[in-house]
Design a protein around this motif. Structure first.
Motif, PDB file in Angstrom:
ATOM      1  N   TYR A 134       0.846  -1.191   0.000  1.00 37.75           N
ATOM      2  CA  TYR A 134       0.000   0.000   0.000  1.00 37.75           C
ATOM      3  C   TYR A 134       0.886   1.247   0.000  1.00 37.75           C
ATOM      4  CZ  TYR A 134      -4.384  -2.468   0.657  1.00 37.75           C
ATOM      5  OH  TYR A 134      -5.492  -3.260   0.468  1.00 37.75           O
ATOM      6  N   LEU A 135       0.823   1.992  -1.124  1.00 38.30           N
ATOM      7  CA  LEU A 135       1.572   3.242  -1.274  1.00 38.30           C
ATOM      8  C   LEU A 135       0.610   4.400  -1.506  1.00 38.30           C
ATOM      9  CD1 LEU A 135       4.343   1.899  -3.703  1.00 38.30           C
ATOM     10  CD2 LEU A 135       4.412   1.978  -1.204  1.00 38.30           C
ATOM     11  N   SER A 136      -0.609   4.262  -1.097  1.00 35.94           N
ATOM     12  CA  SER A 136      -1.671   5.212  -1.409  1.00 35.94           C
ATOM     13  C   SER A 136      -1.438   6.585  -0.785  1.00 35.94           C
ATOM     14  CB  SER A 136      -3.018   4.662  -0.907  1.00 35.94           C
ATOM     15  OG  SER A 136      -3.198   3.317  -1.288  1.00 35.94           O
ATOM     16  N   GLU A 137      -2.035   7.587  -1.439  1.00 36.69           N
ATOM     17  CA  GLU A 137      -2.067   8.964  -0.925  1.00 36.69           C
ATOM     18  C   GLU A 137      -0.679   9.491  -0.615  1.00 36.69           C
ATOM     19  OE1 GLU A 137      -4.813  10.475  -1.249  1.00 36.69           O
ATOM     20  OE2 GLU A 137      -6.015   8.680  -1.630  1.00 36.69           O
ATOM     21  N   ASN A 138       0.191   9.399  -1.606  1.00 34.38           N
ATOM     22  CA  ASN A 138       1.512  10.017  -1.541  1.00 34.38           C
ATOM     23  C   ASN A 138       1.681  10.917  -2.762  1.00 34.38           C
ATOM     24  OD1 ASN A 138       3.129   8.970   0.869  1.00 34.38           O
ATOM     25  ND2 ASN A 138       2.339   7.046   0.045  1.00 34.38           N
ATOM     26  N   GLU A 139       2.894  11.175  -3.183  1.00 35.72           N
ATOM     27  CA  GLU A 139       3.136  12.055  -4.319  1.00 35.72           C
ATOM     28  C   GLU A 139       4.075  11.374  -5.312  1.00 35.72           C
ATOM     29  OE1 GLU A 139       4.577  15.666  -2.549  1.00 35.72           O
ATOM     30  OE2 GLU A 139       2.961  15.681  -1.060  1.00 35.72           O
ATOM     31  N   LEU A 140       3.853  10.096  -5.514  1.00 35.18           N
ATOM     32  CA  LEU A 140       4.719   9.307  -6.382  1.00 35.18           C
ATOM     33  C   LEU A 140       4.421   9.593  -7.848  1.00 35.18           C
ATOM     34  CD1 LEU A 140       4.473   5.945  -4.418  1.00 35.18           C
ATOM     35  CD2 LEU A 140       6.250   7.699  -4.257  1.00 35.18           C
ATOM     36  N   THR A 141       5.446   9.587  -8.673  1.00 32.27           N
ATOM     37  CA  THR A 141       5.316   9.935 -10.092  1.00 32.27           C
ATOM     38  C   THR A 141       5.886   8.815 -10.965  1.00 32.27           C
ATOM     39  OG1 THR A 141       7.430  11.118  -9.973  1.00 32.27           O
ATOM     40  CG2 THR A 141       5.417  12.412  -9.632  1.00 32.27           C
ATOM     41  N   GLY A 142       5.821   9.038 -12.275  1.00 30.87           N
ATOM     42  CA  GLY A 142       6.362   8.061 -13.213  1.00 30.87           C
ATOM     43  C   GLY A 142       5.386   6.941 -13.490  1.00 30.87           C
ATOM     44  N   LYS A 143       5.877   5.871 -14.045  1.00 27.33           N
ATOM     45  CA  LYS A 143       5.035   4.735 -14.409  1.00 27.33           C
ATOM     46  C   LYS A 143       4.955   3.727 -13.272  1.00 27.33           C
ATOM     47  CE  LYS A 143       5.783   4.995 -19.405  1.00 27.33           C
ATOM     48  NZ  LYS A 143       6.165   4.248 -20.625  1.00 27.33           N
ATOM     49  N   ILE A 144       3.856   2.992 -13.256  1.00 31.87           N
ATOM     50  CA  ILE A 144       3.721   1.902 -12.298  1.00 31.87           C
ATOM     51  C   ILE A 144       4.737   0.825 -12.675  1.00 31.87           C
ATOM     52  CG2 ILE A 144       2.204   0.075 -11.436  1.00 31.87           C
ATOM     53  CD1 ILE A 144      -0.160   1.911 -11.970  1.00 31.87           C
ATOM     54  N   PRO A 145       5.600   0.420 -11.758  1.00 35.43           N
ATOM     55  CA  PRO A 145       6.660  -0.547 -12.102  1.00 35.43           C
ATOM     56  C   PRO A 145       6.075  -1.861 -12.635  1.00 35.43           C
ATOM     57  CG  PRO A 145       7.060   0.432  -9.946  1.00 35.43           C
ATOM     58  CD  PRO A 145       5.686   0.851 -10.353  1.00 35.43           C
ATOM     59  N   SER A 146       6.574  -2.306 -13.756  1.00 34.60           N
ATOM     60  CA  SER A 146       6.099  -3.567 -14.335  1.00 34.60           C
ATOM     61  C   SER A 146       6.516  -4.761 -13.493  1.00 34.60           C
ATOM     62  CB  SER A 146       6.642  -3.723 -15.761  1.00 34.60           C
ATOM     63  OG  SER A 146       8.064  -3.794 -15.748  1.00 34.60           O
ATOM     64  N   SER A 147       7.524  -4.592 -12.630  1.00 35.47           N
ATOM     65  CA  SER A 147       7.962  -5.706 -11.785  1.00 35.47           C
ATOM     66  C   SER A 147       6.878  -6.133 -10.806  1.00 35.47           C
ATOM     67  CB  SER A 147       9.241  -5.328 -11.025  1.00 35.47           C
ATOM     68  OG  SER A 147       9.085  -4.113 -10.320  1.00 35.47           O
ATOM     69  N   LEU A 148       5.883  -5.268 -10.561  1.00 31.24           N
ATOM     70  CA  LEU A 148       4.778  -5.664  -9.692  1.00 31.24           C
ATOM     71  C   LEU A 148       3.977  -6.816 -10.288  1.00 31.24           C
ATOM     72  CD1 LEU A 148       3.440  -2.153  -8.575  1.00 31.24           C
ATOM     73  CD2 LEU A 148       4.610  -3.829  -7.140  1.00 31.24           C
ATOM     74  N   THR A 149       3.982  -6.914 -11.603  1.00 30.99           N
ATOM     75  CA  THR A 149       3.206  -7.971 -12.252  1.00 30.99           C
ATOM     76  C   THR A 149       3.879  -9.326 -12.123  1.00 30.99           C
ATOM     77  OG1 THR A 149       4.280  -7.706 -14.416  1.00 30.99           O
ATOM     78  CG2 THR A 149       2.403  -6.282 -13.937  1.00 30.99           C
ATOM     79  N   GLN A 150       5.100  -9.357 -11.630  1.00 33.47           N
ATOM     80  CA  GLN A 150       5.849 -10.609 -11.530  1.00 33.47           C
ATOM     81  C   GLN A 150       5.883 -11.155 -10.109  1.00 33.47           C
ATOM     82  OE1 GLN A 150       6.838 -11.882 -14.453  1.00 33.47           O
ATOM     83  NE2 GLN A 150       5.939 -10.027 -15.335  1.00 33.47           N
ATOM     84  N   LEU A 151       5.155 -10.519  -9.188  1.00 35.86           N
ATOM     85  CA  LEU A 151       5.162 -10.970  -7.795  1.00 35.86           C
ATOM     86  C   LEU A 151       4.174 -12.119  -7.644  1.00 35.86           C
ATOM     87  CD1 LEU A 151       5.260  -7.534  -5.946  1.00 35.86           C
ATOM     88  CD2 LEU A 151       7.171  -9.002  -6.621  1.00 35.86           C
ATOM     89  N   PRO A 152       4.629 -13.331  -7.412  1.00 41.22           N
ATOM     90  CA  PRO A 152       3.741 -14.495  -7.454  1.00 41.22           C
ATOM     91  C   PRO A 152       2.722 -14.543  -6.331  1.00 41.22           C
ATOM     92  CG  PRO A 152       5.910 -15.139  -6.664  1.00 41.22           C
ATOM     93  CD  PRO A 152       6.026 -13.723  -7.120  1.00 41.22           C
ATOM     94  N   ARG A 153       2.997 -13.897  -5.197  1.00 38.79           N
ATOM     95  CA  ARG A 153       2.104 -14.004  -4.039  1.00 38.79           C
ATOM     96  C   ARG A 153       1.286 -12.740  -3.791  1.00 38.79           C
ATOM     97  NH1 ARG A 153       5.659 -17.233   0.564  1.00 38.79           N
ATOM     98  NH2 ARG A 153       6.247 -19.009  -0.746  1.00 38.79           N
ATOM     99  N   LEU A 154       1.394 -11.762  -4.658  1.00 38.02           N
ATOM    100  CA  LEU A 154       0.716 -10.489  -4.429  1.00 38.02           C
ATOM    101  C   LEU A 154      -0.793 -10.685  -4.360  1.00 38.02           C
ATOM    102  CD1 LEU A 154       1.228  -7.439  -4.107  1.00 38.02           C
ATOM    103  CD2 LEU A 154       0.835  -7.215  -6.569  1.00 38.02           C
TER     104      LEU A 154
END
Length: 623
Positions: A134-154
């Motif tokens: 959970y990284l909600s309600e911050n000021e993060l920029t750029g693209k959503i990291p594609s490595s998140l799609t490779q997390l097997p247990r997410l």
């Protein structure tokens, strides 16, 4: 030479966890909330926000503390067994910390701060154990990291309220149950796997399209190709409709021929549709009301923001396994189309309060947050009956573990597990008394069948806080607090009635015997467990009192006896002599797993810990 060797050896020795935490504290600004962190106390038992298991730090839960500065990842890397971190709702105003360097983390909660900057695309590639981010309600920029799609247990991902841009990467994890990217600057089609999510997970992104939002617009170059596809699909659908009509006609003829013959059962006697239990939503009576009333009756009210949204019709369409028929009504397990299991409890004795008062009380219960409370997810209101909906916990109730026949793969509860359960129940009860001070009896229905166990045998209380919405006559007949001595003698219950329930539960857990006085409705005369124990000579307690199925008791008889006496003190008939809750909590926390324990363990709690997202605990499962 010897002096040099000593110096080298000292330099090579690893820093203790206490030293690491104190160094981390020193790196923070406005750290007064961590004043309990000092070298004179034990970091596992006395330091705020530190969660331990078997003497090692497994989690940091530093939420709502006004902390500032930067998160010193380099220092925290010294905590080799750290699995969960939560720094939610603080005032960090700095680049997002490189939490991905903790490859073994299971949950990360950094929401509601001022973290900024881009996240490297491959940042999460090594976090194979990560379940909750959970990284909600911050000021993060750029693209959503594609490595998140490779997390097997997410399982859950919260990115809403940032400034992410570009497309949503193509998530493929079938076990994903929540992905929220609302209120960013994203564009393009929503990946197919995420189409099952609620539309609220994607709102606030002007460029996003596709299910569950509006359909994406095709470019002119693709129109002709799309038209061919549409024509083909329509042709196939027409053919399928024709076939379906023919099959239906054949079946009708077959059923007509067999009319009057006894039908055979499928064998799934425990699986029923809610309609078979005569839920009146959608019935003839419902159709006779106004359309606006029908819409209201068909709407579920959610009290949590971190759960998948679904409608009452989704529950009606799902087959429902009957979990049990309790004193208030039946309980079902309904599996949603996403695969998520929910427990639906029907209550027929809640006509005591009006609609608005009921709504307000349910919202009040929905705000409760504790690792040993099964959270209320949603509810459904009708005058005649109500539904309360919560997550399904598949490890069964404490009652079933204590009293049901064992299967070959189901072992009895050992002493360390029973102690952990009692400690979890006690802390949850103390939390209810703190958060619901206006209630005469904050739980009022504490018994072993209202304690469910998760996969790590951490207890979760159910059916709590319901006294204000239960009819008085039914409360007196059904609820456990009304079995207490003070109600039998004086016709009243007090806050200490919950303590009596706790004491009875302690005795049930230790003896493995059912509290027979619970089994009858109304004011029964059956002896309770405390009376039975007091009839046994104390010299025979170790032989007669303790459950013979309880393993793990080596060198623990003294501590078991200590807990038994605490249970009896909680069951004292004289309310004035009975322990109050603070005394009970202190005494129970002092019980150890073994005799002559040094007291420096982590209270034998499970690795589970809790955060405002309520799934923080799930990330602390044993390795």
């Amino acid at each position: 030479m010897f002096f040099n060797v000593v110096i080298v050896a000292m330099a090579a020795s690893p820093a203790s966890e206490s030293d690491i935490l104190l160094k981390f504290k020193a790196s923070l600004v406005h750290n007064t909330a961590l004043d309990s962190w000092n070298a004179s106390t034990n970091h596992c038992t006395d330091w705020e926000g530190v969660r331990c298991f078997e003497g090692t730090v497994r989690g940091l839960q530093l939420e709502n503390m006004g902390l500032m500065g930067a998160i010193d990842v380099d220092t925290l890397m010294g905590l080799s067994f750290l699995r969960s971190v939560s720094f939610m709702n603080n005032n960090f105003h700095c680049p997002i910390p490189s939490i991905w360097r903790f490859g073994a983390l299971k949950s990360v909660f950094l929401s509601n701060n001022h973290f900024y900057g881009e996240i490297p695309d491959d940042a999460f590639a090594g976090m194979g154990s990560l379940k909750f981010l959970y990284l909600s309600e911050n000021e993060l920029t750029g693209k959503i990291p594609s490595s998140l799609t490779q997390l097997p247990r997410l399982l859950e991902l919260g990115l809403e309220g940032n400034k992410f841009e570009g497309n949503i990467p193509d998530f493929q994890q079938k076990d994903l149950r929540l992905v929220s990217v609302a209120n960013n600057d994203l564009e393009g089609p929503i990946p197919p796997l995420l189409s099952k999510m609620n539309s609220s997970s994607f709102v606030g992104n002007k460029g996003l399209c596709g299910v569950p939002l509006e359909a994406c617009q095709l470019s002119p170059k693709k129109n002709s190709y799309a038209l061919l596809i549409i024509i083909s699909v329509i042709a196939v659908l027409v053919a399928l409709v024709v076939v379906a009509l023919a099959v239906a006609a054949i079946r009708r003829r077959s059923q007509t021929e067999q009319l009057g013959r006894p039908s055979s059962m499928s064998g799934r006697a425990k699986v029923v549709a809610f309609e078979e239990e005569k839920m009146e939503t959608g019935s003839q009576q419902e159709h006779s009301t106004t359309s606006s009333r029908k819409a209201e009756n068909g709407k579920l009210s959610f009290v949590r923001d971190d759960r998948e949204r679904f409608e009452l019709q989704d529950l009606l369409r799902a087959s429902a396994e009957v979990l049990g028929s309790g004193s208030f009504g039946s309980s079902y397990k309904a599996v949603l189309s996403s695969g998520k299991g929910m427990v639906v409890k029907r209550f027929r004795h809640m006509n005591k309060v009006g609609r608005e008062d009921f709504h307000e009380h349910m919202r009040r219960l929905g705000r409760l947050r504790h690792p040993n409370l099964l959270p209320l997810v949603a509810y459904y209101y009708r005058k005649e009956e109500k539904l309360l909906i919560s997550d399904f916990i598949g490890n069964g109730s404490l009652a079933s573990r204590l009293h049901s026949n064992r299967t070959e793969d189901q072992q009895g509860l050992d002493w360390p597990t029973r102690l952990k359960i009692i400690k979890g129940v006690t802390t949850a009860l103390a939390y209810l008394h703190k958060e619901l001070p206006s209630l005469i009896v904050p739980h009022a229905h504490l018994k072993s069948s209202n304690v469910v166990l998760n996969e790590s045998f951490e207890p979760l209380l159910t059916d709590y806080g319901l006294l204000p919405v239960i009819n008085n006559e039914h409360a007196g007949q059904i609820m456990v607090a009304y079995k207490s001595p003070e109600y039998a003698e004086e016709g009243r219950v007090t806050k200490k009635s919950d303590i009596w329930c706790l004491g009875t539960l302690i005795l049930e857990v230790l003896t493995g015997k059912l509290p027979m006085n619970y089994l009858k409705q109304g004011r029964g005369s059956d002896p309770d467990l405390a009376s039975w124990l007091n009839s046994v000579p104390r010299g025979e307690w170790t032989r007669e009192a303790f459950d013979t199925e309880m393993g793990g008791t080596r060198n623990a008889e003294g501590e078991m006896m200590k807990l038994l006496k605490i249970g009896l003190s909680c069951c004292e008939e004289d309310v004035e002599k009975r322990l109050d809750l603070n005394e009970a909590v202190e005494k129970i926390e002092g019980v150890r797993m073994r005799d002559n324990d040094d007291g420096h363990s982590c209270s034998y709690a499970s690795e589970d810990m809790y955060s405002a997202q309520d799934e923080f605990s799930l990330s602390m499962n044993r390795e």
